[in-house]
Design an enzyme around this catalytic site. Structure first.
Site, PDB file in Angstrom:
ATOM      1  N   GLU A   1       9.438   0.171  -6.332  1.00 14.14           N
ATOM      2  CA  GLU A   1      10.840  -0.161  -6.035  1.00 14.14           C
ATOM      3  C   GLU A   1      11.157  -1.644  -6.220  1.00 14.14           C
ATOM      4  OE1 GLU A   1      12.292   1.931  -2.620  1.00 14.14           O
ATOM      5  OE2 GLU A   1      14.130   0.738  -2.536  1.00 14.14           O
TER       6      GLU A   1
ATOM      7  N   SER B   1       0.831  -1.217   0.000  1.00 19.12           N
ATOM      8  CA  SER B   1       0.000   0.000   0.000  1.00 19.12           C
ATOM      9  C   SER B   1       0.859   1.258   0.000  1.00 19.12           C
ATOM     10  CB  SER B   1      -0.955  -0.021   1.200  1.00 19.12           C
ATOM     11  OG  SER B   1      -0.215  -0.140   2.405  1.00 19.12           O
TER      12      SER B   1
ATOM     13  N   HIS C   1      22.303   6.395   0.250  1.00 17.46           N
ATOM     14  CA  HIS C   1      22.078   7.848   0.257  1.00 17.46           C
ATOM     15  C   HIS C   1      23.238   8.477   1.015  1.00 17.46           C
ATOM     16  CE1 HIS C   1      20.290  11.761   0.671  1.00 17.46           C
ATOM     17  NE2 HIS C   1      19.277  11.393  -0.098  1.00 17.46           N
TER      18      HIS C   1
ATOM     19  N   ARG D   1      20.263   5.314  -9.654  1.00 20.20           N
ATOM     20  CA  ARG D   1      19.034   6.095  -9.858  1.00 20.20           C
ATOM     21  C   ARG D   1      19.280   7.594  -9.686  1.00 20.20           C
ATOM     22  NH1 ARG D   1      14.863   7.949  -6.022  1.00 20.20           N
ATOM     23  NH2 ARG D   1      16.218   7.080  -4.416  1.00 20.20           N
TER      24      ARG D   1
ATOM     25  N   GLY E   1      10.985  14.759  -3.159  1.00 22.08           N
ATOM     26  CA  GLY E   1       9.859  14.963  -4.067  1.00 22.08           C
ATOM     27  C   GLY E   1       9.847  14.049  -5.267  1.00 22.08           C
TER      28      GLY E   1
ATOM     29  N   LEU F   1       9.641   7.863  -7.239  1.00 26.50           N
ATOM     30  CA  LEU F   1       8.198   8.110  -7.118  1.00 26.50           C
ATOM     31  C   LEU F   1       7.615   8.256  -8.522  1.00 26.50           C
ATOM     32  CD1 LEU F   1       8.124  10.647  -4.115  1.00 26.50           C
ATOM     33  CD2 LEU F   1       7.523   8.220  -4.061  1.00 26.50           C
TER      34      LEU F   1
ATOM     35  N   ASP G   1      10.378  -8.641   0.444  1.00 24.06           N
ATOM     36  CA  ASP G   1       9.482  -9.809   0.354  1.00 24.06           C
ATOM     37  C   ASP G   1       9.077 -10.122  -1.085  1.00 24.06           C
ATOM     38  OD1 ASP G   1       9.635  -9.548   3.082  1.00 24.06           O
ATOM     39  OD2 ASP G   1       7.565  -8.896   3.364  1.00 24.06           O
TER      40      ASP G   1
ATOM     41  N   ARG H   1      24.532  10.498  -6.595  1.00 24.62           N
ATOM     42  CA  ARG H   1      24.707   9.918  -5.260  1.00 24.62           C
ATOM     43  C   ARG H   1      25.847   8.934  -5.118  1.00 24.62           C
ATOM     44  NH1 ARG H   1      18.459   9.032  -3.748  1.00 24.62           N
ATOM     45  NH2 ARG H   1      18.106  11.268  -3.689  1.00 24.62           N
TER      46      ARG H   1
ATOM     47  N   ALA I   1       9.181   9.537   1.966  1.00 25.60           N
ATOM     48  CA  ALA I   1       9.881  10.271   0.898  1.00 25.60           C
ATOM     49  C   ALA I   1       9.882  11.760   1.214  1.00 25.60           C
ATOM     50  CB  ALA I   1       9.221   9.997  -0.445  1.00 25.60           C
ATOM     51  N   GLN I   2      11.021  12.369   0.965  1.00 26.97           N
ATOM     52  CA  GLN I   2      11.172  13.780   1.365  1.00 26.97           C
ATOM     53  C   GLN I   2      11.260  14.710   0.169  1.00 26.97           C
ATOM     54  OE1 GLN I   2      14.613  14.138   3.914  1.00 26.97           O
ATOM     55  NE2 GLN I   2      13.647  13.070   5.616  1.00 26.97           N
TER      56      GLN I   2
HETATM   57  P1  FAD Z   1       6.605   1.209  -0.601  1.00 24.74           P
HETATM   58  O1  FAD Z   1       6.146   2.596  -0.518  1.00 24.74           O
HETATM   59  O2  FAD Z   1       7.759   0.838   0.237  1.00 24.74           O
HETATM   60  O3  FAD Z   1       5.381   0.263  -0.239  1.00 24.74           O
HETATM   61  C1  FAD Z   1       5.564  -1.122  -0.095  1.00 24.74           C
HETATM   62  C2  FAD Z   1       4.327  -1.696   0.524  1.00 24.74           C
HETATM   63  O4  FAD Z   1       4.360  -3.111   0.467  1.00 24.74           O
HETATM   64  C3  FAD Z   1       4.159  -1.356   1.989  1.00 24.74           C
HETATM   65  O5  FAD Z   1       2.808  -1.061   2.211  1.00 24.74           O
HETATM   66  C4  FAD Z   1       4.546  -2.637   2.706  1.00 24.74           C
HETATM   67  O6  FAD Z   1       3.997  -2.794   3.974  1.00 24.74           O
HETATM   68  C5  FAD Z   1       3.997  -3.644   1.731  1.00 24.74           C
HETATM   69  N1  FAD Z   1       4.571  -4.986   1.824  1.00 24.74           N
HETATM   70  C6  FAD Z   1       5.871  -5.347   1.718  1.00 24.74           C
HETATM   71  N2  FAD Z   1       5.990  -6.681   1.831  1.00 24.74           N
HETATM   72  C7  FAD Z   1       4.742  -7.183   2.011  1.00 24.74           C
HETATM   73  C8  FAD Z   1       4.217  -8.482   2.210  1.00 24.74           C
HETATM   74  N3  FAD Z   1       4.985  -9.588   2.270  1.00 24.74           N
HETATM   75  N4  FAD Z   1       2.877  -8.635   2.362  1.00 24.74           N
HETATM   76  C9  FAD Z   1       2.053  -7.543   2.344  1.00 24.74           C
HETATM   77  N5  FAD Z   1       2.518  -6.283   2.188  1.00 24.74           N
HETATM   78  C10 FAD Z   1       3.844  -6.102   2.009  1.00 24.74           C
HETATM   79  N6  FAD Z   1      11.978   8.625  -3.906  1.00 24.74           N
HETATM   80  C11 FAD Z   1      11.722   9.721  -4.656  1.00 24.74           C
HETATM   81  O7  FAD Z   1      11.445   9.603  -5.854  1.00 24.74           O
HETATM   82  N7  FAD Z   1      11.735  10.956  -4.078  1.00 24.74           N
HETATM   83  C12 FAD Z   1      12.030  11.156  -2.762  1.00 24.74           C
HETATM   84  O8  FAD Z   1      12.020  12.260  -2.283  1.00 24.74           O
HETATM   85  C13 FAD Z   1      12.342  10.017  -1.971  1.00 24.74           C
HETATM   86  N8  FAD Z   1      12.674  10.149  -0.674  1.00 24.74           N
HETATM   87  C14 FAD Z   1      12.865   9.029   0.086  1.00 24.74           C
HETATM   88  C15 FAD Z   1      13.137   9.165   1.443  1.00 24.74           C
HETATM   89  C16 FAD Z   1      13.261   8.047   2.250  1.00 24.74           C
HETATM   90  C17 FAD Z   1      13.557   8.198   3.705  1.00 24.74           C
HETATM   91  C18 FAD Z   1      13.125   6.759   1.687  1.00 24.74           C
HETATM   92  C19 FAD Z   1      13.249   5.541   2.532  1.00 24.74           C
HETATM   93  C20 FAD Z   1      12.893   6.621   0.320  1.00 24.74           C
HETATM   94  C21 FAD Z   1      12.772   7.746  -0.478  1.00 24.74           C
HETATM   95  N9  FAD Z   1      12.521   7.635  -1.847  1.00 24.74           N
HETATM   96  C22 FAD Z   1      12.276   8.741  -2.592  1.00 24.74           C
HETATM   97  C23 FAD Z   1      12.287   6.320  -2.455  1.00 24.74           C
HETATM   98  C24 FAD Z   1      10.776   6.103  -2.584  1.00 24.74           C
HETATM   99  O9  FAD Z   1      10.145   6.598  -1.443  1.00 24.74           O
HETATM  100  C25 FAD Z   1      10.439   4.639  -2.749  1.00 24.74           C
HETATM  101  O10 FAD Z   1      11.217   4.055  -3.737  1.00 24.74           O
HETATM  102  C26 FAD Z   1       8.963   4.491  -3.140  1.00 24.74           C
HETATM  103  O11 FAD Z   1       8.154   5.164  -2.228  1.00 24.74           O
HETATM  104  C27 FAD Z   1       8.601   3.023  -3.221  1.00 24.74           C
HETATM  105  O12 FAD Z   1       7.209   2.929  -3.370  1.00 24.74           O
HETATM  106  P2  FAD Z   1       6.557   1.484  -3.477  1.00 24.74           P
HETATM  107  O13 FAD Z   1       5.101   1.699  -3.593  1.00 24.74           O
HETATM  108  O14 FAD Z   1       7.254   0.712  -4.515  1.00 24.74           O
HETATM  109  O15 FAD Z   1       6.937   0.790  -2.092  1.00 24.74           O
HETATM  110  C1  SIN Z   2      15.999  12.857  -0.859  1.00 24.63           C
HETATM  111  O1  SIN Z   2      15.107  13.632  -0.552  1.00 24.63           O
HETATM  112  O2  SIN Z   2      17.213  13.112  -0.794  1.00 24.63           O
HETATM  113  C2  SIN Z   2      15.610  11.510  -1.335  1.00 24.63           C
HETATM  114  C3  SIN Z   2      15.267  11.615  -2.744  1.00 24.63           C
HETATM  115  C4  SIN Z   2      15.289  10.259  -3.387  1.00 24.63           C
HETATM  116  O3  SIN Z   2      15.599   9.258  -2.777  1.00 24.63           O
HETATM  117  O4  SIN Z   2      15.001  10.246  -4.590  1.00 24.63           O
END
Ligand code: FAD
Ligand code: SIN
Length: 535
Positions: free
Chosen positions: A372, A10, A241, A383, A47, A389, A220, A287, A44-45
């Site tokens: 991801e 989610s 990072h 990346r 953007g 995002l 997972d 990075r 995510a911070q």
């Molecule tokens: P996620 O948002 O991680 O969601 C994964 C979901 O899967 C979660 O709900 C989790 O609980 C669920 N899940 C996992 N395994 C299971 C399972 N076995 N069963 C059921 N549910 C499960 N990217 C940018 O582009 N810009 C940014 O500014 C940025 N800032 C970031 C800052 C931080 C601190 C971090 C950690 C990452 C940042 N990133 C950023 C990277 C970006 O946030 C992620 O790559 C992106 O949000 C991934 O989205 P997603 O939907 O693929 O996974």
């Molecule tokens: C950050 O805000 O530095 C994270 C951005 C990203 O992971 O893309």
């Protein structure tokens, strides 16, 4: 439990995809292993990168992405995702994401490393939280979506799996039929059937001792896909990072690259602004370069961290631009306007993952992957900041179109009766200390031997230990009843093994993979692909 579509996860990827499928009239179940907002997305911070200003253009975003990717991006994928970015951003604004604006009403754009222009749309420094909230609100208005929190997906059910049990003929085509998931509160394993399953399980940061990622990032989806025989690619490209807040308790709160975009300077422990010695783009180099430079300065001077200096910008301005970072520093007695911030690199993002086409489809019919967990070829060997995002939300749209046409083509397929989960003679776990010990050892091994700077000797040492952990955890898994921590450890050790296998295969240094034994590039090596049982 039969649905048209099951989405695992989610975060931005899973929620965006679910929304599209529900709007097209399909019944969707979203399973998520903790609370609904527990995701990397929520943290995510900086953007979301997209070309929206008059002074920018698609070609510049494409060339910045290709340059960061160090020769391994798939150009057609880059072009498609960059081109569809503004539409996807519009969708987010349409469901209520309140992107920050300048005083004159234009959208405010951050700048981050590797970007030749300001092009990062953001909501102060809490962009992910704003996106997560808006998406959760949008899906709460969709009666066709059932969101199941605390439901842990364990394994996919496929034709091949049933054929191995003698429940289907061995000769038929493989496809996904559903999955098993643990209801964490009732401790029951439930069988879910669906023609389409979307893996949107996010990244793998927890495989490392120090990470910016929350607890859920245990890889997972990658382990599940691997067990189902789906190819996995480029796992060696772990993005560290450069600037996580250094604390002695091991927590690594991210200090966004956008802070450097606003002029912050990295200084070594002696106060020297060292980045110009490493790259002409200095603090805004991509990075991989910045993280390696920090690692090298820390090792050279024997310091536990370097400094990030954004002093003298005005407290109210910093508070307004970076409210969550200001608060996190403040809580630890650091005033960003007055004090240097102690920072270190931390595991942050996985550029590899489940091999996925531009329409989010995988090699297994009916199984899609996005966000991801997926490896589309956008990021190549490294990346570009804030492209993840973007990739997640664009791929969710592409994946939705592909899944809808898949569902139409398979509307008449007969349903297969799925076997229930068998607990057999498994006992309640009685040695949780083994779990905790292996958990810590795994993460330390990966941090010490499979980190920013690698060597064949370090990788082989890690491989020997991880293979032993794989065997121990595998044996334990078959003896006890499943629980979340065990399921995560089983997945993490598999992911660790895949990272090391890919890293050993890549006998060159490129992007995020730097090895002392092969310091140069070798253009004959393209992708490192692994698949259970080989090809
Ligand atoms: P996620 O948002 O991680 O969601 C994964 C979901 O899967 C979660 O709900 C989790 O609980 C669920 N899940 C996992 N395994 C299971 C399972 N076995 N069963 C059921 N549910 C499960 N990217 C940018 O582009 N810009 C940014 O500014 C940025 N800032 C970031 C800052 C931080 C601190 C971090 C950690 C990452 C940042 N990133 C950023 C990277 C970006 O946030 C992620 O790559 C992106 O949000 C991934 O989205 P997603 O939907 O693929 O996974
Ligand atoms: C950050 O805000 O530095 C994270 C951005 C990203 O992971 O893309």
């Amino acid at each position: 439990m039969q649905h048209d579509v099951i989405v695992i996860g989610s975060g931005i990827a899973g929620l965006s995809f679910a929304l599209e499928l529900a709007r097209a009239g399909y019944s969707v179940a979203i399973l998520t292993k903790k609370s609904k907002a527990d995701s990397n997305t929520n943290h995510a911070q900086g953007g979301i990168a997209s070309v929206t200003s008059q002074s920018d253009d698609f070609e510049l975003h494409v060339s910045d992405t290709l340059r960061a990717g160090d020769g391994l991006c798939r150009e057609e994928v880059v072009r498609s995702i960059v081109r569809d970015g503004p539409l996807a951003v519009n969708d987010l604004a349409g469901i209520g994401v309140p992107f920050s604006q300048l005083d004159d009403g234009r959208v405010s754009l951050h700048r981050e490393g590797g970007h030749s222009k300001r092009r990062i749309l953001h909501v102060a420094d809490v962009t992910g939280r704003a996106i997560e909230e808006a998406l959760l609100h949008a899906i709460s208005n969709e009666p066709r979506i059932t969101l199941l929190e605390h439901h842990f997906a364990i394994d996919l059910i496929t034709c091949r799996r049933l054929a191995r049990k003698g429940l289907l003929p061995a000769s038929g085509e493989d496809r996904v039929l559903g999955l098993y998931a643990l209801d964490v509160f009732s401790n029951e394993v439930i069988t879910y059937g669906a023609k389409v399953v979307m893996l949107a399980t996010g990244g793998v940061g927890q495989v490392y001792q120090f990470s910016t990622n929350p607890d859920i990032a245990t890889g997972d989806g990658i382990a599940m896909a691997w067990r189902a025989g789906v190819p996995i690619r480029n796992m060696e490209f772990i993005q560290f990072h450069p600037t996580a807040l250094y604390t002695t308790d091991g927590e690594r709160f991210l200090v966004s690259e956008a802070v450097r975009g606003e002029g912050a300077i990295l200084r070594n422990i002696d106060g020297e602004a060292f980045m110009p010695r490493y790259d002409s783009r200095a603090d805004l180099a991509p990075r991989d370069i910045v993280a390696r430079a920090i690692d090298s300065e820390m090792k050279r001077l024997g310091s536990p961290h370097v400094w990030l200096d954004i002093t003298g910008r005005g407290e109210s301005q910093l508070r307004e631009k970076f409210p969550s970072i200001f608060e996190a520093c403040d809580k630890r007695g650091i005033n960003m306007n007055r004090d240097y911030i102690p920072v270190v690199p931390a595991a942050h993002y996985l550029c590899g993952g489940v091999v996925t086409k531009l329409d989010a489809s995988t090699r297994l019919p009916g199984l899609y992957a996005c966000g991801e967990v997926a490896c589309t070829g956008l990021h190549g060997a490294n990346r570009l900041a804030s492209n993840s995002l973007l990739e997640a939300v664009v791929l969710a749209r592409h994946g939705a179109a592909a899944a809808i046409s898949f569902l139409k083509n398979h509307a008449r397929d007969s349903e297969v009766e799925l076997p229930q989960w068998v607990t057999g003679r498994a006992q309640d776990p009685d040695e949780r200390v083994v779990l905790m010990h292996n958990w810590d050892e795994l993460r330390r091994t990966m941090w010490d031997y499979v980190g920013i700077v690698r060597s064949t000797k370090r990788l082989e040492r890690a491989q020997a230990r991880i293979e032993q952990l794989l065997r121990e955890i595998h044996d334990y898994y078959w003896q006890v009843k499943v629980e979340p921590r065990l399921l995560e450890l089983r997945n993490m050790v598999r992911v660790a093994s895949l990272i090391i296998t890919c890293a050993l295969q890549r006998q060159e240094s490129r992007g995020l993979h730097f090895t002392l034994d092969f310091p140069d590039k070798n253009d004959e090596i393209r992708d490192t692909t692994v698949r259970r049982g080989g090809f």
